[in-house]
Motif scaffolding. Structure first.
Motif, short mmCIF file in Angstrom:
data_model
loop_
_atom_site.label_atom_id
_atom_site.label_comp_id
_atom_site.label_asym_id
_atom_site.label_seq_id
_atom_site.Cartn_x
_atom_site.Cartn_y
_atom_site.Cartn_z
N ILE A 100 -56.39 -39.52 20.37
CA ILE A 100 -54.56 -39.98 19.73
C ILE A 100 -53.88 -38.40 20.63
O ILE A 100 -52.52 -38.88 19.60
N ASP A 101 -54.12 -37.86 20.36
CA ASP A 101 -53.73 -36.13 21.21
C ASP A 101 -52.53 -36.31 22.25
O ASP A 101 -51.55 -36.41 22.26
N GLU A 102 -53.15 -37.41 23.10
CA GLU A 102 -52.24 -38.53 24.08
C GLU A 102 -51.14 -38.76 23.69
O GLU A 102 -50.54 -39.02 24.59
N VAL A 103 -51.56 -39.41 22.65
CA VAL A 103 -50.24 -40.69 21.96
C VAL A 103 -49.65 -39.64 22.09
O VAL A 103 -48.43 -40.27 22.18
N LEU A 104 -50.13 -38.67 21.02
CA LEU A 104 -48.99 -38.06 20.38
C LEU A 104 -47.95 -37.67 21.54
O LEU A 104 -46.64 -37.43 21.36
N ARG A 105 -48.37 -36.85 22.47
CA ARG A 105 -47.32 -36.63 23.42
C ARG A 105 -46.57 -37.12 24.58
O ARG A 105 -45.38 -36.92 25.01
N VAL A 106 -47.48 -38.55 24.25
CA VAL A 106 -46.22 -39.66 24.64
C VAL A 106 -45.34 -40.26 23.75
O VAL A 106 -44.20 -39.94 24.48
N LEU A 107 -45.56 -39.66 22.60
CA LEU A 107 -44.91 -40.13 21.70
C LEU A 107 -42.94 -38.66 21.61
O LEU A 107 -42.36 -39.20 21.67
N GLU A 108 -43.66 -37.97 21.75
CA GLU A 108 -42.79 -36.51 22.19
C GLU A 108 -41.81 -36.38 23.49
O GLU A 108 -40.63 -37.03 23.53
N LEU A 109 -42.53 -36.93 24.58
CA LEU A 109 -41.71 -38.04 25.83
C LEU A 109 -40.55 -38.77 25.87
O LEU A 109 -39.54 -38.38 25.72
N ARG A 110 -41.10 -39.84 24.90
CA ARG A 110 -39.96 -40.42 24.21
C ARG A 110 -39.01 -40.53 23.39
O ARG A 110 -37.75 -40.56 24.65
N LEU A 111 -39.67 -39.36 22.82
CA LEU A 111 -38.45 -39.02 21.91
C LEU A 111 -37.36 -38.50 22.81
O LEU A 111 -36.07 -38.19 22.16
N GLY A 112 -37.59 -37.15 23.55
CA GLY A 112 -37.07 -37.03 24.34
C GLY A 112 -36.05 -38.01 25.25
O GLY A 112 -34.46 -37.25 25.67
N VAL A 113 -36.56 -38.37 25.75
CA VAL A 113 -35.85 -39.42 26.60
C VAL A 113 -34.90 -40.36 25.90
O VAL A 113 -33.63 -40.89 26.42
N GLU A 114 -35.88 -41.28 24.55
CA GLU A 114 -34.94 -41.83 24.04
C GLU A 114 -33.42 -41.80 22.66
O GLU A 114 -32.19 -42.12 22.98
N TYR A 115 -34.01 -40.64 22.18
CA TYR A 115 -32.42 -39.92 21.03
C TYR A 115 -31.54 -40.13 21.95
O TYR A 115 -30.64 -40.36 22.07
#
Length: 248
Positions: A100-115
């Motif tokens: 789940i830590d890896e999933v959280l890193r992906v979500l962090e990346l997504r937020l930076g892009v999609e925001y």
């Protein structure tokens, strides 16, 4: 040629190179998902009639797409969108998400892009973009109503936001990640009760429609806020799952 196909191949803008103009138009429709993997392209004659360019220009544009691996031709059948039409120099595959830590890193990346993409989409979206996003949301609702997880449909909706930025690099970046950007395998939806899944689906639906409405209305600040709220809540849900797993 169907009316829907004619809508895809509108008159291309006049550029210094008609071939590149047609090629760019075709590439944009492939990248947006309007032309899907495996879909047969209209014939050369149909493209000529829809775009107003010569047969030579059509053939040169198709040759450009073939050289890029975006389409393939089949003897006697015509040209088809390649099943793997997006070049991937970097990707996130399911095996990368082993925790789940890896999933959280992906979500962090997504937020930076999609925001940022959400704000650009609100500023630049076209009527076609709005229709595309609504179609993706409808497909997601239908998938969940049929008992599925809707991962592919969820991905398609988020990708339609990036397409609406009118900056093709956003969509290309998202494509390198694929549907692993929607990490359903860690959400444990199959362990939820029917009521729990319905509550989860309704919450996600509300968040998605808040993003869509803000983009549709051209409200940049609201679009960014709704996107941040959606992914932040997803992050919080996965953090709860991680903490619960640690206690087991």
């Amino acid at each position: 040629m169907k009316d829907r196909d004619k809508a895809v191949f509108n008159m291309i803008p006049q550029t210094s190179s008609l071939r590149s103009g047609l090629a760019e138009s075709l590439i944009a429709h492939i990248e947006s998902g309007d032309l899907k993997p495996g879909q047969r392209l209209p014939t050369e004659q149909e493209i000529m009639e829809a775009t107003g360019v010569s047969r030579t220009i059509v053939r040169e544009a198709l040759a450009t797409l073939r050289a890029q691996g975006l389409i393939t031709t089949r003897q006697g059948l015509g040209a088809f969108v390649s099943s793997n039409s997006v070049p991937r120099s970097f990707s996130i595959i399911p095996n990368d998400l082993e925790s789940i830590d890896e999933v959280l890193r992906v979500l962090e990346l997504r937020l930076g892009v999609e925001y940022e993409a959400a704000g650009l989409a609100a500023r630049r979206r076209t009527p076609e973009d709005i229709v595309r996003m609504q179609d993706r949301l409808d497909a997601l609702d239908q998938a969940i109503a049929a008992g599925g997880y809707g991962a592919d449909e969820d991905f398609a909706f988020h990708r339609s936001i990036l397409v609406a930025t009118q900056n093709s690099y956003y969509g290309r970046l998202f494509d390198t990640f694929g549907t692993t950007m929607i990490p359903r395998q860690w959400a444990h939806l199959d362990e939820m009760t029917i009521a729990g899944r319905q509550k989860h689906a309704e919450r996600m639906r509300k968040e998605h429609y808040a993003i869509f409405t803000a983009i549709r209305d051209g409200n940049e600040a609201a679009a960014r806020k709704a996107l941040r709220n959606h992914l932040s809540k997803s992050t919080a849900r996965f953090e709860e799952l991680r903490d619960a797993n640690l206690k087991r």
